[in-house]
Design an enzyme around this catalytic site. Structure first.
Site, PDB file in Angstrom:
ATOM      1  N   SER A   1       0.825  -1.211   0.000  1.00 50.89           N
ATOM      2  CA  SER A   1       0.000   0.000   0.000  1.00 50.89           C
ATOM      3  C   SER A   1       0.861   1.264   0.000  1.00 50.89           C
ATOM      4  O   SER A   1       2.023   1.248   0.395  1.00 50.89           O
ATOM      5  CB  SER A   1      -0.911   0.017   1.224  1.00 50.89           C
ATOM      6  OG  SER A   1      -1.663  -1.169   1.308  1.00 50.89           O
TER       7      SER A   1
HETATM    8  N1  SAH Z   1      -0.581  -5.086   3.782  1.00 55.47           N
HETATM    9  C1  SAH Z   1      -0.033  -5.543   2.531  1.00 55.47           C
HETATM   10  C2  SAH Z   1      -0.970  -5.179   1.424  1.00 55.47           C
HETATM   11  C3  SAH Z   1      -1.146  -6.275   0.459  1.00 55.47           C
HETATM   12  S1  SAH Z   1      -2.465  -6.010  -0.725  1.00 55.47           S
HETATM   13  C4  SAH Z   1       1.357  -4.951   2.349  1.00 55.47           C
HETATM   14  O1  SAH Z   1       1.741  -4.086   3.134  1.00 55.47           O
HETATM   15  O2  SAH Z   1       2.088  -5.373   1.459  1.00 55.47           O
HETATM   16  C5  SAH Z   1      -3.751  -7.029  -0.067  1.00 55.47           C
HETATM   17  C6  SAH Z   1      -3.419  -8.488   0.085  1.00 55.47           C
HETATM   18  O3  SAH Z   1      -4.606  -9.193   0.465  1.00 55.47           O
HETATM   19  C7  SAH Z   1      -2.908  -9.192  -1.168  1.00 55.47           C
HETATM   20  O4  SAH Z   1      -1.678  -9.761  -0.889  1.00 55.47           O
HETATM   21  C8  SAH Z   1      -3.986 -10.257  -1.458  1.00 55.47           C
HETATM   22  O5  SAH Z   1      -3.440 -11.444  -2.002  1.00 55.47           O
HETATM   23  C9  SAH Z   1      -4.554 -10.498  -0.080  1.00 55.47           C
HETATM   24  N2  SAH Z   1      -5.898 -11.063  -0.036  1.00 55.47           N
HETATM   25  C10 SAH Z   1      -6.941 -10.833  -0.884  1.00 55.47           C
HETATM   26  N3  SAH Z   1      -8.024 -11.524  -0.504  1.00 55.47           N
HETATM   27  C11 SAH Z   1      -7.685 -12.227   0.614  1.00 55.47           C
HETATM   28  C12 SAH Z   1      -8.384 -13.134   1.469  1.00 55.47           C
HETATM   29  N4  SAH Z   1      -9.676 -13.469   1.260  1.00 55.47           N
HETATM   30  N5  SAH Z   1      -7.711 -13.661   2.521  1.00 55.47           N
HETATM   31  C13 SAH Z   1      -6.423 -13.346   2.757  1.00 55.47           C
HETATM   32  N6  SAH Z   1      -5.710 -12.478   1.981  1.00 55.47           N
HETATM   33  C14 SAH Z   1      -6.331 -11.925   0.917  1.00 55.47           C
END
Ligand code: SAH
Length: 202
Positions: free
Chosen positions: A57
């Site tokens: 993010s």
């Molecule tokens: N906080 C992370 C942001 C990653 S983006 C960072 O700092 O890098 C959001 C993430 O949520 C992605 O990696 C995606 O694969 C994951 N995601 C999406 N749906 C999900 C679900 N149902 N359960 C667990 N993770 C999920």
């Protein structure tokens, strides 16, 4: 921009306010969580792709979410969407020795990436899990704080159930950031902030 300049910008525009959160931003280097080809853009205030349709993010968004969440030392925190592990590291730094961070990621390869990225910090208070975060993590409930950076249509019931009374959820719902305070076993107080874009919750 350097790391210090980025943090100073977040402080001067009042995005970062809480000393404990500022300290965590200084201790955890975003450089350790981006892909090699992005190392020269790492302190720009923008999201960066980490593959598999996911992004680390934007620093402003991370800061806003943490300021809304107000995690405390000792807290048990559930994170949905580990991604790069950057938010996980910030949460672990804040939760400290007596706290614990449980983070669920849907995509096994990204859990592996986060594990790799987090290794250099040697946290002993982090648990990483592969699975569907919509179900929460019942075995480890209840939590003081729940945070999701993947955006769904609503806040799953399981998160509300797995939250302690007095606890807080910060989650993206559609293009809003939702802050839910559990005021009693059945009651929640909700606030919404508009204008965010998140990776969709699967
Ligand atoms: N906080 C992370 C942001 C990653 S983006 C960072 O700092 O890098 C959001 C993430 O949520 C992605 O990696 C995606 O694969 C994951 N995601 C999406 N749906 C999900 C679900 N149902 N359960 C667990 N993770 C999920």
């Amino acid at each position: 921009m350097t790391s210090q300049q980025l943090i100073e910008k977040l402080i001067s525009d009042k995005t970062l306010i809480t000393p404990r959160i500022i300290k965590a931003f200084k201790a955890i280097d975003r450089k350790d969580f981006v892909l090699i080809q992005d190392k020269d853009r790492v302190y720009e205030d923008q999201p960066l792709s980490i593959g598999y349709g996911a992004t680390i993010s934007q620093p402003t968004t991370v800061a806003i979410m943490l300021e809304k969440l107000q995690p405390q030392p000792d807290n048990r925190v559930l994170e949905i969407g580990t991604g790069s592990g950057y938010m996980t590291a910030l949460l672990a730094e804040i939760a400290g020795k007596r706290g614990k961070v449980f983070s669920i990621e849907y995509i096994p390869e990204l859990k592996g990436l986060a594990e790799f990225n987090l290794r250099r910090y040697n946290f002993r208070n982090v648990g990483l899990f592969v699975g569907d975060g919509k179900a929460g993590l019942k075995e480890y409930a209840p939590f003081d704080r729940i945070i999701s950076s993947a955006s769904g249509d609503e806040t799953p019931k399981s998160w509300k159930n797995q939250l302690k009374v007095g606890g807080r959820i910060v989650a993206s719902v559609g293009e809003n950031l939702v802050v839910l305070d559990k005021t009693s076993k059945k009651r929640f107080k909700q606030e919404e902030y508009r204008g965010f874009i998140f990776v969709p919750l699967r």
